[in-house]
Design a protein around this motif. Structure first.
Motif, PDB file in Angstrom:
ATOM      1  N   TYR A 119       1.181  -1.870  -0.128  1.00 11.47           N
ATOM      2  CA  TYR A 119      -0.091  -0.068   0.088  1.00 11.47           C
ATOM      3  C   TYR A 119       0.871   1.298   0.516  1.00 11.47           C
ATOM      4  CZ  TYR A 119      -4.037  -2.542   1.250  1.00 11.47           C
ATOM      5  OH  TYR A 119      -5.151  -3.465   1.773  1.00 11.47           O
TER       6      TYR A 119
ATOM      7  N   TRP B 157      -3.494  -0.863   8.137  1.00 10.36           N
ATOM      8  CA  TRP B 157      -3.580  -0.707   9.175  1.00 10.36           C
ATOM      9  C   TRP B 157      -5.067  -0.989  10.230  1.00 10.36           C
ATOM     10  CZ3 TRP B 157      -7.758   3.332  12.504  1.00 10.36           C
ATOM     11  CH2 TRP B 157      -6.588   4.066  13.305  1.00 10.36           C
TER      12      TRP B 157
ATOM     13  N   TYR C 255       1.175   5.403   1.735  1.00 11.06           N
ATOM     14  CA  TYR C 255       0.163   5.438   2.939  1.00 11.06           C
ATOM     15  C   TYR C 255       0.942   6.840   2.756  1.00 11.06           C
ATOM     16  CZ  TYR C 255      -0.281   5.799   7.883  1.00 11.06           C
ATOM     17  OH  TYR C 255      -0.338   6.120   8.963  1.00 11.06           O
TER      18      TYR C 255
ATOM     19  N   TYR D  98      -4.750   5.886   2.415  1.00 15.87           N
ATOM     20  CA  TYR D  98      -4.059   4.102   2.026  1.00 15.87           C
ATOM     21  C   TYR D  98      -4.573   3.967   0.771  1.00 15.87           C
ATOM     22  CZ  TYR D  98      -3.476   3.881   6.666  1.00 15.87           C
ATOM     23  OH  TYR D  98      -3.210   4.389   8.435  1.00 15.87           O
TER      24      TYR D  98
END
Lengths: 89, 238
Positions: free
Chosen positions: B26, B139, B28, B160
């Motif tokens: 991902y 997360w 972020y 994200y």
């Protein structure tokens, strides 16, 4: 036929057995370290003062702390850094 | 006998089909800073971590964030910090109250559906795909009928976005190493967070380093609103 089934079953079991051979090492020992990433010095409305912002970025990267000091001209960033440092000492 | 063998093989195939080892990259973005994180999924556990391979750290001593979800025990483990105070926190897996919306979007070729939720002070919009039948996400997020490929807070502080999905990954989560730390509860962490910040302000005031007439403003930005006085609005002024 039975042997074929047994062979397939052993192959599957074998694939599970070899599935966990690699290891990832997540960092669990947190190092007490934070960094200043940015300081911005901007002119204040008051001629005798300057405004300085210091951003502290924590090592887990999920927290930022901004410290803005509107302080005596020429001292604003020094004081903002000093204020940030108090939290890190 | 033949039936038993067939049933055994069928069960093994089903177990194999449902055993998921995935590695998802991902991008972020947090408060205008960009990072690369990874979600490792090993069946009923997952680990959210910093991707050390694809980027240089700001400082070699920087530590990694980790969020470890254990769906069997219904617990989440993570590291947190504020200034020099480090915390290992054990929290129950948050029960996200998702609202499924009609909007769709394609991400990495997957048709995704929109869902929204509010979590600890922020509203989030997530795009998940039911084509990947794993109820997980970046997360702390999970609980949708498919993998979350993109999620952002409505205030744009947190974003994200999936970058790459690797099925049948050989990355294995070392849960023993994670669980080898001493964890405190979320409530204890919340109280310690407040205490740590209050002590910081006391130290500043006691130090005398701030000129008379100077104005100091301190604000903390983090994903979860723990201390609204410090994290909301302009923060604390003195």
């Amino acid at each position: 036929m039975k042997n074929v089934f047994f062979s397939l079953a052993f192959m599957l079991i074998g694939s599970f057995a070899f599935a966990n051979t690699n290891e990832v090492k997540p960092a669990t020992n947190v190092v007490a370290k934070e960094v200043f990433v940015k300081s911005e010095n901007t002119k204040s409305e008051d001629d005798k003062k300057n405004s300085c912002t210091v951003t502290v970025h924590t090592s887990t990267r999920d927290v930022t702390i901004t410290i803005t000091c509107e302080c005596t001209t020429g001292q604003a960033c020094n004081q903002a850094y000093a204020i940030a440092s108090i939290g890190l000492n | 006998m033949k039936k038993k063998i067939i049933i055994t093989i069928a069960i093994l195939f089903i177990i194999n089909a449902y055993s998921q080892n995935m590695l998802i990259d991902y991008n972020y973005n947090f408060n205008s800073n960009s990072f690369k994180n990874q979600l490792v999924i090993n069946n009923n556990i997952s680990l959210w971590k910093y991707n050390n391979k694809d980027q240089k750290t700001i400082d070699e001593n920087l530590s990694d964030i980790f969020i470890f979800k254990d769906y069997t025990l219904d617990f989440l483990y993570q590291n947190e910090e504020l200034f020099n105070a480090k915390f290992f926190v054990k929290d129950s897996l948050s029960k996200f109250s998702w609202k499924l919306e009609n909007e769709t979007k394609e991400i990495l070729g997957y048709k995704c559906n929109l869902a929204t939720t509010i979590f600890r002070g922020r509203k989030y919009s997530a795009f998940y795909t039911s084509k990947i039948n794993i109820s997980d996400g970046p997360w702390k997020f999970y609980g949708l009928p498919g993998l979350i490929l993109s999620i952002s807070s409505d205030d744009n502080i947190i974003q994200y976005e999936v970058n790459k999905i690797e099925f049948n990954s050989n990355e294995i989560i070392d849960s023993k190493k994670i669980l080898n730390n001493e964890f405190i509860s979320w409530e204890d962490f919340r109280l310690k967070f407040i205490e740590t910040f209050d002590n910081y302000i006391k130290k500043i005031k006691a130090s005398g380093i701030v000129d008379d007439g100077a104005e100091v403003n301190i604000k903390i930005v983090s994903p979860e609103i723990i201390y609204p006085k410090v994290q909301g609005g302009d923060g604390v002024k003195f």
